[in-house]
Design a protein around this motif. Structure first.
Motif, PDB file in Angstrom:
ATOM      1  N   SER A 108      59.733  31.793  52.963  1.00  0.00           N
ATOM      2  CA  SER A 108      58.293  32.043  52.960  1.00  0.00           C
ATOM      3  C   SER A 108      57.957  33.488  53.300  1.00  0.00           C
ATOM      4  CB  SER A 108      57.612  31.109  53.975  1.00  0.00           C
ATOM      5  OG  SER A 108      58.147  31.350  55.262  1.00  0.00           O
ATOM      6  N   ARG A 109      56.689  33.821  53.134  1.00  0.00           N
ATOM      7  CA  ARG A 109      56.214  35.181  53.364  1.00  0.00           C
ATOM      8  C   ARG A 109      56.521  35.664  54.781  1.00  0.00           C
ATOM      9  NH1 ARG A 109      52.411  38.724  51.282  1.00  0.00           N
ATOM     10  NH2 ARG A 109      51.309  39.979  52.843  1.00  0.00           N
ATOM     11  N   ASP A 110      56.337  34.801  55.773  1.00  0.00           N
ATOM     12  CA  ASP A 110      56.566  35.222  57.150  1.00  0.00           C
ATOM     13  C   ASP A 110      58.048  35.505  57.415  1.00  0.00           C
ATOM     14  OD1 ASP A 110      56.981  32.440  56.819  1.00  0.00           O
ATOM     15  OD2 ASP A 110      56.894  32.139  58.996  1.00  0.00           O
ATOM     16  N   ARG A 111      58.939  34.815  56.710  1.00  0.00           N
ATOM     17  CA  ARG A 111      60.374  35.054  56.872  1.00  0.00           C
ATOM     18  C   ARG A 111      60.781  36.391  56.241  1.00  0.00           C
ATOM     19  NH1 ARG A 111      62.916  28.986  55.741  1.00  0.00           N
ATOM     20  NH2 ARG A 111      61.987  28.021  57.627  1.00  0.00           N
ATOM     21  N   ILE A 112      60.221  36.659  55.069  1.00  0.00           N
ATOM     22  CA  ILE A 112      60.491  37.948  54.424  1.00  0.00           C
ATOM     23  C   ILE A 112      59.971  39.080  55.299  1.00  0.00           C
ATOM     24  CG2 ILE A 112      60.047  39.370  52.392  1.00  0.00           C
ATOM     25  CD1 ILE A 112      59.589  36.701  50.843  1.00  0.00           C
ATOM     26  N   GLU A 113      58.777  38.898  55.844  1.00  0.00           N
ATOM     27  CA  GLU A 113      58.188  39.922  56.705  1.00  0.00           C
ATOM     28  C   GLU A 113      59.051  40.169  57.940  1.00  0.00           C
ATOM     29  OE1 GLU A 113      53.875  41.086  58.696  1.00  0.00           O
ATOM     30  OE2 GLU A 113      54.292  38.983  58.195  1.00  0.00           O
ATOM     31  N   ALA A 114      59.620  39.103  58.493  1.00  0.00           N
ATOM     32  CA  ALA A 114      60.468  39.245  59.684  1.00  0.00           C
ATOM     33  C   ALA A 114      61.697  40.089  59.373  1.00  0.00           C
ATOM     34  CB  ALA A 114      60.881  37.868  60.199  1.00  0.00           C
ATOM     35  N   VAL A 115      62.304  39.863  58.216  1.00  0.00           N
ATOM     36  CA  VAL A 115      63.483  40.633  57.822  1.00  0.00           C
ATOM     37  C   VAL A 115      63.104  42.081  57.550  1.00  0.00           C
ATOM     38  CG1 VAL A 115      65.272  40.920  56.066  1.00  0.00           C
ATOM     39  CG2 VAL A 115      64.708  38.630  56.914  1.00  0.00           C
ATOM     40  N   ALA A 116      62.010  42.291  56.815  1.00  0.00           N
ATOM     41  CA  ALA A 116      61.564  43.651  56.501  1.00  0.00           C
ATOM     42  C   ALA A 116      61.243  44.425  57.777  1.00  0.00           C
ATOM     43  CB  ALA A 116      60.345  43.605  55.582  1.00  0.00           C
ATOM     44  N   LYS A 117      60.583  43.777  58.723  1.00  0.00           N
ATOM     45  CA  LYS A 117      60.221  44.431  59.976  1.00  0.00           C
ATOM     46  C   LYS A 117      61.464  44.811  60.779  1.00  0.00           C
ATOM     47  CE  LYS A 117      57.585  43.731  64.251  1.00  0.00           C
ATOM     48  NZ  LYS A 117      56.764  42.771  65.045  1.00  0.00           N
ATOM     49  N   ALA A 118      62.420  43.883  60.877  1.00  0.00           N
ATOM     50  CA  ALA A 118      63.650  44.148  61.640  1.00  0.00           C
ATOM     51  C   ALA A 118      64.460  45.263  60.987  1.00  0.00           C
ATOM     52  CB  ALA A 118      64.485  42.873  61.744  1.00  0.00           C
ATOM     53  N   ALA A 119      64.545  45.244  59.660  1.00  0.00           N
ATOM     54  CA  ALA A 119      65.299  46.278  58.951  1.00  0.00           C
ATOM     55  C   ALA A 119      64.636  47.646  59.113  1.00  0.00           C
ATOM     56  CB  ALA A 119      65.405  45.917  57.471  1.00  0.00           C
ATOM     57  N   LYS A 120      63.316  47.663  59.060  1.00  0.00           N
ATOM     58  CA  LYS A 120      62.592  48.939  59.208  1.00  0.00           C
ATOM     59  C   LYS A 120      62.772  49.510  60.605  1.00  0.00           C
ATOM     60  CE  LYS A 120      58.171  51.143  58.285  1.00  0.00           C
ATOM     61  NZ  LYS A 120      56.781  50.980  57.792  1.00  0.00           N
ATOM     62  N   GLU A 121      62.737  48.650  61.611  1.00  0.00           N
ATOM     63  CA  GLU A 121      62.916  49.105  62.995  1.00  0.00           C
ATOM     64  C   GLU A 121      64.286  49.744  63.203  1.00  0.00           C
ATOM     65  OE1 GLU A 121      62.248  45.634  65.321  1.00  0.00           O
ATOM     66  OE2 GLU A 121      60.049  45.809  65.293  1.00  0.00           O
ATOM     67  N   ARG A 122      65.292  49.192  62.560  1.00  0.00           N
ATOM     68  CA  ARG A 122      66.663  49.712  62.690  1.00  0.00           C
ATOM     69  C   ARG A 122      67.006  50.749  61.604  1.00  0.00           C
ATOM     70  NH1 ARG A 122      70.313  46.461  65.768  1.00  0.00           N
ATOM     71  NH2 ARG A 122      69.073  45.268  67.267  1.00  0.00           N
ATOM     72  N   ARG A 123      66.049  51.043  60.734  1.00  0.00           N
ATOM     73  CA  ARG A 123      66.275  51.968  59.609  1.00  0.00           C
ATOM     74  C   ARG A 123      67.444  51.517  58.728  1.00  0.00           C
ATOM     75  NH1 ARG A 123      65.276  57.914  62.478  1.00  0.00           N
ATOM     76  NH2 ARG A 123      63.134  57.483  63.140  1.00  0.00           N
ATOM     77  N   ILE A 124      67.411  50.242  58.408  1.00  0.00           N
ATOM     78  CA  ILE A 124      68.458  49.636  57.584  1.00  0.00           C
ATOM     79  C   ILE A 124      67.901  49.390  56.184  1.00  0.00           C
ATOM     80  CG2 ILE A 124      69.821  47.546  57.240  1.00  0.00           C
ATOM     81  CD1 ILE A 124      70.025  47.314  60.273  1.00  0.00           C
ATOM     82  N   PRO A 125      68.468  50.007  55.159  1.00  0.00           N
ATOM     83  CA  PRO A 125      68.003  49.785  53.785  1.00  0.00           C
ATOM     84  C   PRO A 125      68.331  48.372  53.299  1.00  0.00           C
ATOM     85  CG  PRO A 125      69.291  51.808  53.956  1.00  0.00           C
ATOM     86  CD  PRO A 125      69.512  51.038  55.223  1.00  0.00           C
ATOM     87  N   ILE A 126      67.600  47.963  52.288  1.00  0.00           N
ATOM     88  CA  ILE A 126      67.835  46.673  51.654  1.00  0.00           C
ATOM     89  C   ILE A 126      68.139  46.910  50.173  1.00  0.00           C
ATOM     90  CG2 ILE A 126      66.764  44.512  50.897  1.00  0.00           C
ATOM     91  CD1 ILE A 126      65.173  44.515  53.517  1.00  0.00           C
ATOM     92  N   ARG A 127      69.276  46.351  49.712  1.00  0.00           N
ATOM     93  CA  ARG A 127      69.568  46.400  48.281  1.00  0.00           C
ATOM     94  C   ARG A 127      69.097  45.107  47.644  1.00  0.00           C
ATOM     95  NH1 ARG A 127      73.824  44.891  44.571  1.00  0.00           N
ATOM     96  NH2 ARG A 127      75.390  44.517  46.182  1.00  0.00           N
ATOM     97  N   ILE A 128      68.224  45.256  46.680  1.00  0.00           N
ATOM     98  CA  ILE A 128      67.789  44.123  45.881  1.00  0.00           C
ATOM     99  C   ILE A 128      68.800  43.944  44.761  1.00  0.00           C
ATOM    100  CG2 ILE A 128      66.029  43.340  44.253  1.00  0.00           C
ATOM    101  CD1 ILE A 128      63.996  44.851  46.058  1.00  0.00           C
ATOM    102  N   GLY A 129      69.441  42.802  44.724  1.00  0.00           N
ATOM    103  CA  GLY A 129      70.486  42.556  43.729  1.00  0.00           C
ATOM    104  C   GLY A 129      70.069  41.500  42.727  1.00  0.00           C
ATOM    105  N   VAL A 130      69.758  41.937  41.522  1.00  0.00           N
ATOM    106  CA  VAL A 130      69.359  41.017  40.457  1.00  0.00           C
ATOM    107  C   VAL A 130      70.487  40.918  39.442  1.00  0.00           C
ATOM    108  CG1 VAL A 130      67.730  40.662  38.550  1.00  0.00           C
ATOM    109  CG2 VAL A 130      66.912  41.558  40.741  1.00  0.00           C
ATOM    110  N   ASN A 131      70.763  39.729  38.958  1.00  0.00           N
ATOM    111  CA  ASN A 131      71.723  39.582  37.862  1.00  0.00           C
ATOM    112  C   ASN A 131      71.272  38.474  36.924  1.00  0.00           C
ATOM    113  OD1 ASN A 131      72.933  37.007  38.735  1.00  0.00           O
ATOM    114  ND2 ASN A 131      73.821  38.216  40.399  1.00  0.00           N
ATOM    115  N   SER A 132      71.985  38.332  35.837  1.00  0.00           N
ATOM    116  CA  SER A 132      71.572  37.400  34.786  1.00  0.00           C
ATOM    117  C   SER A 132      71.437  35.964  35.269  1.00  0.00           C
ATOM    118  CB  SER A 132      72.573  37.459  33.626  1.00  0.00           C
ATOM    119  OG  SER A 132      72.593  38.738  33.040  1.00  0.00           O
ATOM    120  N   GLY A 133      72.176  35.607  36.306  1.00  0.00           N
ATOM    121  CA  GLY A 133      72.137  34.233  36.798  1.00  0.00           C
ATOM    122  C   GLY A 133      71.108  33.983  37.879  1.00  0.00           C
ATOM    123  N   SER A 134      70.369  35.032  38.278  1.00  0.00           N
ATOM    124  CA  SER A 134      69.449  34.873  39.406  1.00  0.00           C
ATOM    125  C   SER A 134      67.979  35.013  39.021  1.00  0.00           C
ATOM    126  CB  SER A 134      69.780  35.905  40.489  1.00  0.00           C
ATOM    127  OG  SER A 134      69.468  37.224  40.052  1.00  0.00           O
TER     128      SER A 134
END
Length: 349
Positions: A108-134
């Protein structure tokens, strides 16, 4: 070669995008929960020149193991997360340098926000990985199959999800097992976004087949200035992924230095065991750190003349060969001593 301009993102002590060099990545195939085996494999990959390593994090035990792994390695570690946002949060807490997730599949939205907030606080990038099966069902329905347009739309949708939470340290990968789909997808993405691009042909196959597909796909894009980091996906030892990745970068002009090894094809003029000699020389050069070009040529026709740009090389004769430097012959050696004498000359260079 001028590369497409992309945003500069920091992963541990490595930069992606902007004016940063194109880096080579791999992924461990050990059980992440087995810290000893995982660290051992990462250190082997480090020694081969791996810049960034990724580990699968399927459960909390694996996420917990991350804190012991990162203490023992020197390259950035990326946690590969699917579905469970709690694994992402735990991995962030335990010291990963980046996450590989698709925001759309972690809840859900609140779970995504929690991850984004934690990653931003630690300055941790996120790789969005898209492929044909996803691909999302609505996008797949819209395009009928995993087209380049469908893959890019999916990637940008996931980017927008993170942007909604003011998160902008993003890397994108848009992979396909079909080389042309992969190439066209990244070309389109390079026009539509300025985030760093992680290149790869997914599920490319065994070392032999996967090397060919990856070289064609990744090499095509790099030669057009597209791509900021690469991963060669092979069904085999991850060390092979680094070897292939480095050679692709050398071939496309993105990596200078180290051994440049060339050898000619065999033909009817060849009177020495060229294949055996070339294979042995290449193997012995694997641990050589000198910045030189070495040539193994089958005959005097393709020897000192054609390979005069090589720093050192062999030109075969009948049961013997010539050793030359910059096209100048320095000695004649019996066939059974050619490799030995060549390596001595290299060691003294």
């Amino acid at each position: 070669m001028k590369r497409a301009e992309t945003k500069k993102v920091k992963i541990g002590n490595i930069y992606l995008g902007g004016d940063a060099p194109v880096s080579v990545q791999s992924m461990t195939n050990t059980d992440t929960r087995d810290v000893i085996s995982t660290v051992s494999q990462i250190k082997d990959l480090e020694s081969m020149g791996c810049d960034i390593i990724r580990c699968a994090v399927p459960d909390m035990e694996a996420a917990d193991a991350i804190k012991n792994i990162v203490k023992q390695i020197n390259i950035p570690l990326v946690a590969d997360i699917h579905f469970d946002y709690r694994l992402a949060l735990e991995s962030i807490k335990n010291g990963v340098s980046a996450l590989r997730i698709n925001p759309g599949n972690i809840g859900s939205r609140d779970r995504i926000e929690a991850v984004a907030k934690a990653a931003k606080e630690r300055r941790i990038p996120i790789r969005i990985g898209v492929n044909s099966g996803s691909l999302e069902k609505d996008i797949l329905s819209k395009y009928g199959k995993p087209t380049p347009e469908a893959l890019v739309e999916s990637a940008l949708r996931n980017v927008e999800i993170l942007n909604q939470f003011d998160f902008d340290d993003i890397v994108i990968s848009i992979k396909s097992s079909d080389v042309m789909t992969m190439v066209e997808s990244y070309k389109l993405a390079s026009i539509k976004t300025k985030y760093p691009l992680h290149l790869g042909v997914t599920e490319s196959g065994t070392v032999w087949r996967g090397t060919i597909k990856s070289s064609v796909g990744i090499g095509t894009l790099l030669c057009q200035g597209i791509g900021d980091t690469i991963r060669i996906s092979l069904t085999g030892d991850p060390l092979e992924e680094i070897k292939v990745g480095k050679e692709i970068l050398k071939s496309c002009g993105y990596l200078k230095g180290g051994i440049d090894f060339v050898s000619c094809p065999t033909c009817g003029r060849t009177e020495i065991d060229l294949i055996g000699i070339a294979t042995e020389v290449e193997k012995k050069l694997a641990s050589c750190n000198k910045n030189i070009k070495v040539a193994v040529m089958g005959c005097v026709v393709n020897g000192p003349g054609e390979a005069k740009e090589a720093d050192i090389g062999i030109a075969g004769g009948k049961g013997e060969g010539l050793i030359f430097k910059k096209g100048v012959i320095i000695k004649k050696v019996k066939e059974d001593k050619l490799v030995e004498e060549l390596m001595k000359e290299i060691e003294n260079m």
